[in-house]
Write an enzyme that holds these catalytic residues in place. Structure first.
Site, PDB file in Angstrom:
ATOM      1  N   GLU A  51     -54.500 -11.922  11.845  1.00 38.24           N
ATOM      2  CA  GLU A  51     -55.955 -11.751  11.715  1.00 38.24           C
ATOM      3  C   GLU A  51     -56.562 -11.637  10.413  1.00 38.24           C
ATOM      4  O   GLU A  51     -55.759 -11.525   9.282  1.00 38.24           O
ATOM      5  CB  GLU A  51     -55.831 -10.241  12.334  1.00 38.24           C
ATOM      6  N   CYS A  60     -54.740 -17.977  15.877  1.00 36.55           N
ATOM      7  CA  CYS A  60     -53.653 -17.797  16.893  1.00 36.55           C
ATOM      8  C   CYS A  60     -52.308 -18.211  16.519  1.00 36.55           C
ATOM      9  O   CYS A  60     -52.298 -19.163  15.772  1.00 36.55           O
ATOM     10  CB  CYS A  60     -54.150 -18.307  18.098  1.00 36.55           C
ATOM     11  N   GLU A  62     -50.232 -19.905  18.456  1.00 30.46           N
ATOM     12  CA  GLU A  62     -49.915 -21.213  18.834  1.00 30.46           C
ATOM     13  C   GLU A  62     -50.295 -22.009  17.780  1.00 30.46           C
ATOM     14  O   GLU A  62     -49.452 -23.057  17.669  1.00 30.46           O
ATOM     15  CB  GLU A  62     -50.736 -21.512  20.192  1.00 30.46           C
TER      16      GLU A  62
HETATM   17  N1  THU Z   1     -54.185 -14.653  20.201  1.00 25.05           N
HETATM   18  C1  THU Z   1     -53.351 -15.527  19.988  1.00 25.05           C
HETATM   19  O1  THU Z   1     -52.612 -15.369  18.946  1.00 25.05           O
HETATM   20  N2  THU Z   1     -53.028 -16.524  20.926  1.00 25.05           N
HETATM   21  C2  THU Z   1     -54.000 -16.641  22.006  1.00 25.05           C
HETATM   22  O2  THU Z   1     -53.807 -17.706  22.641  1.00 25.05           O
HETATM   23  C3  THU Z   1     -54.784 -15.741  22.285  1.00 25.05           C
HETATM   24  C4  THU Z   1     -55.321 -14.768  21.285  1.00 25.05           C
HETATM   25  C5  THU Z   1     -54.479 -13.593  19.288  1.00 25.05           C
HETATM   26  C6  THU Z   1     -55.875 -13.637  18.315  1.00 25.05           C
HETATM   27  C7  THU Z   1     -55.859 -12.258  17.920  1.00 25.05           C
HETATM   28  O3  THU Z   1     -55.179 -12.033  16.754  1.00 25.05           O
HETATM   29  C8  THU Z   1     -55.315 -11.289  19.135  1.00 25.05           C
HETATM   30  O4  THU Z   1     -54.355 -12.320  19.564  1.00 25.05           O
HETATM   31  C9  THU Z   1     -56.296 -10.665  20.173  1.00 25.05           C
HETATM   32  O5  THU Z   1     -57.302 -11.677  20.538  1.00 25.05           O
END
Ligand code: THU
Length: 140
Positions: A51, A60, A62
């Protein structure tokens, strides 16, 4: 070479993503995500969500795993595991990025206890995807 996915493989991909998840940098949402991508050549890449104080710059888990693999020259994937506290599903952006590299990649979705909640393919997650085949110069 396509790697076969055994139950042991499933669990170890989930356990590895859950372990990687500890390194998630998620001070704003506190929603930690871990991912493990296994390439067709058998290599394994981890990713966590990262973040940022400027929220939209967050990446994210993935996509971190996918980008690590691609930057190593790995373009063919057979499975990705995604672990969150509550078995959350990959976001739309990650589905799109996965679709670039194949619709048959298996997606394992697990919760923080390491329990497999869902097993699907990218095709299941993103039907009617816009893919390289729609462009004049699809990847060879
Ligand atoms: N997030 C992911 O890492 N992968 C996803 O597919 C959905 C969301 C993360 C982004 C953010 O840091 C947190 O989850 C909340 O949205």
């Amino acid at each position: 070479m396509v790697q076969k996915l055994s139950n042991d493989d499933r669990q170890s991909l989930i356990d590895l993503a859950n372990e990687a998840r500890k390194k998630a940098y998620a001070p704003y949402s506190n929603y930690k995500v871990g991912a493990v991508l296994r390439t067709r050549s058998g290599r394994v890449y981890t990713g966590v969500n990262i973040e940022n104080a400027a929220y939209p710059q967050t990446m994210c888990a993935e996509r971190v795993a996918i980008f690590k693999a691609v930057s190593d020259g790995e373009l063919e994937f057979d499975v990705i595991s995604v672990v969150t506290d509550n078995g959350g599903s990959p976001c739309g952006g990650c589905r799109q990025v996965l679709s670039e590299f194949g619709m048959d990649t298996i997606v394992l979705i697990a919760n923080g206890e390491g329990k497999l909640m869902k097993e699907l393919t990218v095709k299941d997650l993103l039907p009617e995807a816009f893919t390289p085949n729609h462009l004049d110069n699809p990847k060879s």
